[in-house]
Design a protein around this motif. Structure first.
Motif, PDB file in Angstrom:
ATOM      1  N   PRO A  61       0.739  -1.311   0.205  1.00  0.00           N
ATOM      2  CA  PRO A  61       0.108  -0.026  -0.038  1.00  0.00           C
ATOM      3  C   PRO A  61       0.808   0.992  -0.097  1.00  0.00           C
ATOM      4  O   PRO A  61       1.778   1.328   0.589  1.00  0.00           O
ATOM      5  CB  PRO A  61      -0.846  -0.207   1.418  1.00  0.00           C
ATOM      6  CG  PRO A  61      -0.743  -1.603   1.702  1.00  0.00           C
ATOM      7  CD  PRO A  61       0.431  -2.117   1.162  1.00  0.00           C
ATOM      8  N   ILE A  62       0.418   2.184  -0.785  1.00  0.00           N
ATOM      9  CA  ILE A  62       1.116   3.563  -0.623  1.00  0.00           C
ATOM     10  C   ILE A  62      -0.069   4.609  -0.038  1.00  0.00           C
ATOM     11  O   ILE A  62      -1.143   4.930  -0.671  1.00  0.00           O
ATOM     12  CB  ILE A  62       1.151   3.987  -2.143  1.00  0.00           C
ATOM     13  CG1 ILE A  62       2.281   2.835  -2.826  1.00  0.00           C
ATOM     14  CG2 ILE A  62       1.859   5.324  -2.287  1.00  0.00           C
ATOM     15  CD1 ILE A  62       2.589   3.197  -4.422  1.00  0.00           C
ATOM     16  N   VAL A  63       0.671   5.379   0.702  1.00  0.00           N
ATOM     17  CA  VAL A  63       0.008   6.710   1.386  1.00  0.00           C
ATOM     18  C   VAL A  63       0.428   7.816   0.383  1.00  0.00           C
ATOM     19  O   VAL A  63       1.873   8.120   0.365  1.00  0.00           O
ATOM     20  CB  VAL A  63       0.073   6.792   2.801  1.00  0.00           C
ATOM     21  CG1 VAL A  63      -0.559   8.139   3.419  1.00  0.00           C
ATOM     22  CG2 VAL A  63      -0.206   5.366   3.629  1.00  0.00           C
ATOM     23  N   ASN A  64      -0.534   8.516  -0.245  1.00  0.00           N
ATOM     24  CA  ASN A  64       0.095   9.489  -0.995  1.00  0.00           C
ATOM     25  C   ASN A  64      -0.118  11.020  -0.232  1.00  0.00           C
ATOM     26  O   ASN A  64      -1.438  11.087   0.356  1.00  0.00           O
ATOM     27  CB  ASN A  64      -0.611   9.768  -2.287  1.00  0.00           C
ATOM     28  CG  ASN A  64      -0.095  10.687  -3.434  1.00  0.00           C
ATOM     29  OD1 ASN A  64       1.056  10.365  -3.903  1.00  0.00           O
ATOM     30  ND2 ASN A  64      -0.556  11.692  -3.180  1.00  0.00           N
ATOM     31  N   GLY A  65       0.672  11.923  -0.091  1.00  0.00           N
ATOM     32  CA  GLY A  65       0.556  13.084   0.638  1.00  0.00           C
ATOM     33  C   GLY A  65      -0.466  14.110  -0.320  1.00  0.00           C
ATOM     34  O   GLY A  65      -0.474  14.133  -1.515  1.00  0.00           O
ATOM     35  N   VAL A  66      -1.331  14.699   0.617  1.00  0.00           N
ATOM     36  CA  VAL A  66      -2.141  15.797  -0.038  1.00  0.00           C
ATOM     37  C   VAL A  66      -1.753  17.108   0.598  1.00  0.00           C
ATOM     38  O   VAL A  66      -2.095  17.767   1.557  1.00  0.00           O
ATOM     39  CB  VAL A  66      -3.525  15.647   0.220  1.00  0.00           C
ATOM     40  CG1 VAL A  66      -4.504  16.781  -0.489  1.00  0.00           C
ATOM     41  CG2 VAL A  66      -4.062  14.367  -0.514  1.00  0.00           C
ATOM     42  N   TYR A  67      -0.727  17.792  -0.034  1.00  0.00           N
ATOM     43  CA  TYR A  67      -0.110  19.049   0.184  1.00  0.00           C
ATOM     44  C   TYR A  67      -0.525  20.225  -0.520  1.00  0.00           C
ATOM     45  O   TYR A  67      -0.156  20.393  -1.784  1.00  0.00           O
ATOM     46  CB  TYR A  67       1.483  18.964   0.122  1.00  0.00           C
ATOM     47  CG  TYR A  67       2.247  20.100   0.884  1.00  0.00           C
ATOM     48  CD1 TYR A  67       2.675  19.959   2.106  1.00  0.00           C
ATOM     49  CD2 TYR A  67       2.393  21.017  -0.010  1.00  0.00           C
ATOM     50  CE1 TYR A  67       3.493  20.672   2.730  1.00  0.00           C
ATOM     51  CE2 TYR A  67       3.455  22.083   0.668  1.00  0.00           C
ATOM     52  CZ  TYR A  67       3.627  21.953   1.837  1.00  0.00           C
ATOM     53  OH  TYR A  67       4.512  22.907   2.591  1.00  0.00           O
ATOM     54  N   ALA A  68      -1.453  20.822   0.058  1.00  0.00           N
ATOM     55  CA  ALA A  68      -1.909  22.030  -0.504  1.00  0.00           C
ATOM     56  C   ALA A  68      -2.653  22.942   0.267  1.00  0.00           C
ATOM     57  O   ALA A  68      -3.349  22.692   1.251  1.00  0.00           O
ATOM     58  CB  ALA A  68      -3.124  21.544  -1.744  1.00  0.00           C
ATOM     59  N   ASP A  69      -2.585  24.330  -0.196  1.00  0.00           N
ATOM     60  CA  ASP A  69      -3.066  25.236   0.772  1.00  0.00           C
ATOM     61  C   ASP A  69      -4.610  25.519   0.314  1.00  0.00           C
ATOM     62  O   ASP A  69      -5.256  26.220   1.291  1.00  0.00           O
ATOM     63  CB  ASP A  69      -2.400  26.783   0.575  1.00  0.00           C
ATOM     64  CG  ASP A  69      -0.959  26.530   1.189  1.00  0.00           C
ATOM     65  OD1 ASP A  69      -0.728  25.785   2.211  1.00  0.00           O
ATOM     66  OD2 ASP A  69      -0.041  27.149   0.916  1.00  0.00           O
ATOM     67  N   GLY A  70      -4.892  25.301  -0.623  1.00  0.00           N
ATOM     68  CA  GLY A  70      -6.529  25.476  -1.230  1.00  0.00           C
ATOM     69  C   GLY A  70      -7.233  24.190  -0.913  1.00  0.00           C
ATOM     70  O   GLY A  70      -6.700  23.083  -1.815  1.00  0.00           O
ATOM     71  N   SER A  71      -8.536  24.061  -0.592  1.00  0.00           N
ATOM     72  CA  SER A  71      -9.098  22.820  -0.799  1.00  0.00           C
ATOM     73  C   SER A  71      -9.359  22.341  -2.090  1.00  0.00           C
ATOM     74  O   SER A  71      -9.330  21.052  -2.422  1.00  0.00           O
ATOM     75  CB  SER A  71     -10.614  23.213  -0.103  1.00  0.00           C
ATOM     76  OG  SER A  71     -10.081  23.598   1.352  1.00  0.00           O
ATOM     77  N   LEU A  72      -9.354  23.313  -3.192  1.00  0.00           N
ATOM     78  CA  LEU A  72      -9.698  22.903  -4.624  1.00  0.00           C
ATOM     79  C   LEU A  72      -8.375  21.955  -4.994  1.00  0.00           C
ATOM     80  O   LEU A  72      -8.761  21.121  -5.757  1.00  0.00           O
ATOM     81  CB  LEU A  72     -10.053  24.200  -5.319  1.00  0.00           C
ATOM     82  CG  LEU A  72     -11.454  24.770  -5.103  1.00  0.00           C
ATOM     83  CD1 LEU A  72     -11.493  26.190  -6.158  1.00  0.00           C
ATOM     84  CD2 LEU A  72     -12.649  23.976  -5.094  1.00  0.00           C
ATOM     85  N   GLU A  73      -7.454  22.557  -4.677  1.00  0.00           N
ATOM     86  CA  GLU A  73      -6.083  21.962  -5.213  1.00  0.00           C
ATOM     87  C   GLU A  73      -5.933  20.553  -4.385  1.00  0.00           C
ATOM     88  O   GLU A  73      -5.518  19.413  -4.929  1.00  0.00           O
ATOM     89  CB  GLU A  73      -4.960  22.863  -4.863  1.00  0.00           C
ATOM     90  CG  GLU A  73      -3.542  22.158  -5.446  1.00  0.00           C
ATOM     91  CD  GLU A  73      -3.477  21.844  -6.900  1.00  0.00           C
ATOM     92  OE1 GLU A  73      -2.639  21.525  -7.361  1.00  0.00           O
ATOM     93  OE2 GLU A  73      -4.151  22.146  -7.722  1.00  0.00           O
ATOM     94  N   ALA A  74      -6.420  20.626  -3.294  1.00  0.00           N
ATOM     95  CA  ALA A  74      -6.145  19.387  -2.400  1.00  0.00           C
ATOM     96  C   ALA A  74      -7.154  18.346  -3.018  1.00  0.00           C
ATOM     97  O   ALA A  74      -6.669  17.149  -3.089  1.00  0.00           O
ATOM     98  CB  ALA A  74      -6.687  19.583  -0.959  1.00  0.00           C
ATOM     99  N   ALA A  75      -8.425  18.700  -3.481  1.00  0.00           N
ATOM    100  CA  ALA A  75      -9.101  17.710  -4.063  1.00  0.00           C
ATOM    101  C   ALA A  75      -8.730  17.224  -5.208  1.00  0.00           C
ATOM    102  O   ALA A  75      -8.951  15.953  -5.645  1.00  0.00           O
ATOM    103  CB  ALA A  75     -10.521  18.391  -4.147  1.00  0.00           C
ATOM    104  N   ARG A  76      -8.021  18.058  -5.923  1.00  0.00           N
ATOM    105  CA  ARG A  76      -7.517  17.623  -7.394  1.00  0.00           C
ATOM    106  C   ARG A  76      -6.333  16.578  -7.068  1.00  0.00           C
ATOM    107  O   ARG A  76      -6.143  15.839  -7.729  1.00  0.00           O
ATOM    108  CB  ARG A  76      -6.774  19.021  -8.033  1.00  0.00           C
ATOM    109  CG  ARG A  76      -6.406  18.367  -9.526  1.00  0.00           C
ATOM    110  CD  ARG A  76      -6.182  19.633 -10.253  1.00  0.00           C
ATOM    111  NE  ARG A  76      -4.920  20.522 -10.009  1.00  0.00           N
ATOM    112  CZ  ARG A  76      -3.922  20.487 -10.849  1.00  0.00           C
ATOM    113  NH1 ARG A  76      -4.048  19.956 -12.130  1.00  0.00           N
ATOM    114  NH2 ARG A  76      -2.756  21.291 -10.505  1.00  0.00           N
TER     115      ARG A  76
END
Length: 313
Positions: free
Chosen positions: A74-89
């Motif tokens: 399994p791979i855990v991928n980071g969600v590093y973003a200041d905005g929620s829209l980019e985080a969702a992308r």
């Protein structure tokens, strides 16, 4: 649904001298870490891999390389973003790319203050974008990016895909309270410690796992320590902590921003990476600090004195 737990190293990201990603060395690094007995997953696109300096397309390529090299692990991928829209992308990209879970970093804007509805909305938007389980990254409260307990509990209650937290609260009392509150729920939320500078103390409080950048160097020691604590063998756990302590003291010194820079230097000394290039604004460490890292690896029994001198020559 995959539930993150156990020993999850966060891998580094090697670069060439021109600051491009060194894909061959990255694949080799992944193989080294994945070969360690007792790890349950690997984290990519996080602090340890200098995600702040990587573009969206580079993050997608990193995940692609990781999936190709790690296969079913399994791979855990980071969600590093200041905005929620980019985080969702990023979340959608990671699910498409084969990640098993997402590690959600807090937006930097929280350092100016946060309201509970901001944090809840952020997680809901990410959860709406993906079916993957989420790991909430809990920062220290003092910096403004950590979630107060009331906010944390509201998030896990209202966003059921949050299945774990990576706890960096840096407060033993709060850490213990979060373990009790989260892991005793009818739908437990695992606490994965990232208190790598006091790992044994953290694990004996009852964490169901650990997620650490120093696992890029000492995954085997961390896996052995976790097993010893889980089995109640505190004598063996203390012995392992004695070996881990020199590396913790070398990696987690001020300034903390260099922690993963130091880990790269350690892997060069161990012969596992060809160079320790970091992207700016990070800068190359000096010979005195590299000497400190070398001494720590020797003290931990990871590097022989003669081997160390030979590699530095």
């Amino acid at each position: 649904m995959y539930v993150p737990g156990g020993v999850i190293p966060a891998v580094l990201l090697p670069f060439n001298e021109d600051l491009s990603i060194d894909e061959a060395s990255y694949r080799s690094h992944l193989r080294d870490v994945a070969a360690v007995e007792g790890i349950s997953a690997v984290t990519v696109n996080a602090h340890a891999s200098e995600v702040a300096s990587c573009t969206f397309d580079e993050q997608r390529r990193i995940l692609e390389l990781s999936k190709d090299e790690l296969g079913a692990l399994p791979i855990v991928n980071g969600v590093y973003a200041d905005g929620s829209l980019e985080a969702a992308r990023i979340a959608r990209m990671a699910e498409t790319g084969g990640a098993a879970a997402l590690l959600v970093f807090p937006p930097a804007i929280y350092s100016f203050g946060q309201r509970p509805e901001m944090a809840l909305t952020h997680f809901r938007r990410i959860a709406d974008a993906t079916a993957l389980p989420l790991i909430l990254f809990q920062y220290p409260l003092a910096g403004g990016q950590g979630y107060p307990v009331s906010t944390l509990m509201e998030i896990v209650e209202k966003v059921p895909s949050v299945r774990a937290i990576k706890d960096w609260s840096a407060n033993p009392q709060l850490h213990e309270r979060q373990i009790r509150l989260l892991q005793s729920r009818a739908r437990p939320v695992n606490v994965l410690t990232t208190h790598s500078s006091w790992l044994l103390s953290s694990l004996v409080l009852g964490c169901n796992g650990l997620l650490s950048g120093s696992g890029s160097v000492i995954a085997d020691l961390q896996a052995q320590l976790f097993r010893a604590v889980q089995s109640g063998d505190l004598r063996r756990a203390r012995e392992l902590q004695e070996r881990i302590t020199p590396t913790a003291e070398a990696f987690y010194r001020e300034p903390w921003v260099d922690m993963h820079n130091r880990m790269k230097e350690a892997l060069v000394l161990l012969g596992r990476l060809p160079r320790a290039v970091v992207r700016p604004p990070l800068t190359k460490l000096g010979p005195e600090e590299i000497g400190t890292i070398r001494a720590a690896l020797v003290a931990a029994g990871l590097l022989g004195e003669k081997t160390s001198q030979r590699r530095v020559a």
